[in-house]
Scaffold this active site. Sequence first.
Site, PDB file in Angstrom:
ATOM      1  N   TRP A 216      17.938  16.678  25.025  1.00 52.45           N
ATOM      2  CA  TRP A 216      19.231  15.987  25.069  1.00 52.45           C
ATOM      3  C   TRP A 216      19.192  14.734  25.936  1.00 52.45           C
ATOM      4  CZ3 TRP A 216      18.729  21.321  25.214  1.00 52.45           C
ATOM      5  CH2 TRP A 216      19.250  21.978  24.090  1.00 52.45           C
TER       6      TRP A 216
ATOM      7  N   HIS B  61      24.776  21.755  38.422  1.00 56.08           N
ATOM      8  CA  HIS B  61      24.739  21.983  36.961  1.00 56.08           C
ATOM      9  C   HIS B  61      23.435  21.463  36.373  1.00 56.08           C
ATOM     10  CE1 HIS B  61      27.063  22.442  33.048  1.00 56.08           C
ATOM     11  NE2 HIS B  61      25.874  21.983  32.682  1.00 56.08           N
TER      12      HIS B  61
ATOM     13  N   ASP C 266      22.488  18.014  34.880  1.00 58.15           N
ATOM     14  CA  ASP C 266      22.495  18.643  33.551  1.00 58.15           C
ATOM     15  C   ASP C 266      21.093  18.817  32.982  1.00 58.15           C
ATOM     16  OD1 ASP C 266      23.745  19.938  31.502  1.00 58.15           O
ATOM     17  OD2 ASP C 266      24.763  18.216  30.667  1.00 58.15           O
TER      18      ASP C 266
HETATM   19 FE   FE2 Z   1      25.243  21.724  30.623  1.00 58.03          FE
END
Ligand code: FE2
Length: 412
Positions: free
Chosen positions: A314, A56, A308
């Site tokens: 982020w 991911h 991620d």
């Molecule tokens: Fe994600």
Amino acid sequence: MKIVNARLRKKEGLFSLELTAGRIAAITAQPDSIACAPGELDAAGNLVTAPFVEPHIHLDATLTAGEPAWNMSGTLFEGIERWAERKALVTHEDIKTRAKKTIDMLVDHGIQHVRTHVDVTDPTLAALRAMVEVREETRHLIDLQIVAFPQEGIESFAGGRALMEEAVALGADVVGGIPHFENTREQGVSSIRFLMELAERTGCLVDVHCDETDDPHSRFVEVLAEEARVRGMGARVTASHTTAMGSYDNAYCSKLFRLLKMSGISFVSCPTESIHLQGRFDTFPKRRGVTRVAELDRAGMNVCLGQDSIVDPWYPLGNGNILRILEAGLHICHMLGYEDLQRALDLITDNSARALALGERYGLEVGRPANLLILSAPSDYEMIRSQGHALVSIRDGKVLMQRTPARIERRV
Ligand code: FE2
């Protein structure tokens, strides 16, 4: 090529591995340690494993932190604002350059299988088109799965359904979703029905950003699991994040686990990202904002860990090293018990390969692709404790990456 003095996970003793024509030709038990002949690789009693997997990541957003402005608060919401500014500057070449640079970082840490989410809530599908090219141009380094990821929703975004269909037609391997972000509960549910139908019709895999919030009322994973169960698609479906599960009460969760198990779906947790972005509305006590990784695992379900983000609006850190995520995840998820440490690498190898439905393209077995790693320690536990590394990454029977360990000289 031959590798000698290898230790294999969950097996006793030492082994030699012969690699021929891009395949694992033989795995032979050694009675004792043997001398390494010229041209052979000596694992020196350390682990040889299948490659690490990154299940991911968002390669279209990596390496953009601070452009044009840094996320000062560190929150998910300021991240979205900063990304909106950066997204306006995105070009085809910009995406390809950053994605390839990030892939190099992943390769340097022994990763050979990657699933990337690509934002398709863009009428031009620029990022998706760029990533389809990247997938071809980096085949010698990694196997890349592309998720059509509707960052701004399927039902809540104008033309969202058509963009998902177009993304699949252009070559996305996996259908994504973000039901908790849709404007209403009903839209969230209908987005899941739509994406599951699209996947079933086109043969795509499924990976949904699901319940990525601390809101205990965000309960879309039950909808995804039930759709997977009814359609018999569990082995092809992954629920990513499911952080709300960390806020569900135990009575609901005990009912939910029965369905999740029946459905056969997989789970991805991104513990560093989630502990950074979630818990932001809490004072104290402050929630961890991470899904129930240990509990899913102990209930016999398939769960794995991912990064991620790498240096994006982020999450400002990251270097491609999935072992860093594993170490943090084991801490965050209360998984430093003896049994967990004995098989910790499952969370970044076999479990992730299962989530990505890699099947016989993955694993240390005769006849499978000669893709493997030599690690710097003899066991899962020692890899974690010593903060070990992948020392050699072999792909298609050839050395892809070789790391020289740091050398320390004591003068006294
Ligand atoms: Fe994600």
